[in-house]
Design an enzyme around this catalytic site. Structure first.
Site, short mmCIF file in Angstrom:
data_model
loop_
_atom_site.label_atom_id
_atom_site.label_comp_id
_atom_site.label_asym_id
_atom_site.label_seq_id
_atom_site.Cartn_x
_atom_site.Cartn_y
_atom_site.Cartn_z
N CYS A 50 0.49 -1.58 -0.35
CA CYS A 50 1.43 -0.94 -0.78
C CYS A 50 2.85 -1.43 -0.34
CB CYS A 50 1.38 0.75 -0.50
SG CYS A 50 2.71 1.74 -1.06
N ASP A 57 -4.49 -1.05 -0.18
CA ASP A 57 -4.78 -0.43 -1.44
C ASP A 57 -6.22 -1.29 -1.65
OD1 ASP A 57 -2.96 1.59 -1.89
OD2 ASP A 57 -1.68 -0.20 -2.61
#
EC number: 1.7.1.13
Length: 148
Positions: A50, A57
């Site tokens: 992120c 992620d």
């Protein structure tokens, strides 16, 4: 006898790079350019960061394409997708960049990228983007209407 493909990754010792690098992608000549197979490639272990929180992620990336003169070499694609590991980018940006890099490399008749990212805060993000040459615009529009 097979033709010289000039591939750098396949069959060589693998240095894993975890910073985004589109130069890792390689292609080879399409052995059947007169056919229109819809090829599906699936990366079940895609990871990026992120850009705001630097939290990892996780997602599954689906790439589907109809080749023209070139096809993507799968090991180079794996290394390229691994290069996102420490790259800070939103899901949508990752998917768009993957599409643009593959279109630049392959110049396909049709190409789509779909990301199925793990939920964060109860919301799963599932971006889809596609590209087509003029003769495949109808196919592109139908795929967009039926995207996952």
């Amino acid at each position: 006898m097979t033709p010289e493909l000039n591939l750098k990754s396949l069959g060589a010792k693998t240095p894993y790079i975890f910073e985004y690098n589109s130069q890792l992608l390689e292609a080879f000549p399409n052995p059947n350019p007169n056919l229109d197979p819809l090829i599906t490639l699936e990366c079940k272990e895609f990871t990026s960061l992120c850009p705001i929180t630097s939290q990892p992620d996780f997602g599954v990336i689906f790439i589907r394409y109809i080749p023209k003169d070139k096809m993507v070499e799968s090991k180079s694609l794996k290394l390229y997708l691994f290069s996102y590991r420490n790259h800070g980018s939103f899901h949508e940006s990752c998917i768009n960049t993957i599409l643009l890099d593959l279109v630049r490399l392959l110049e396909p008749k049709y190409l789509e990228v779909y990301g199925d990212f793990a939920s964060r805060g109860g919301i799963a993000i599932k971006p889809f983007v596609n590209y087509a040459i003029k003769e495949y615009q109808d196919f592109k529009e139908k795929r967009l209407l039926n995207a996952k």
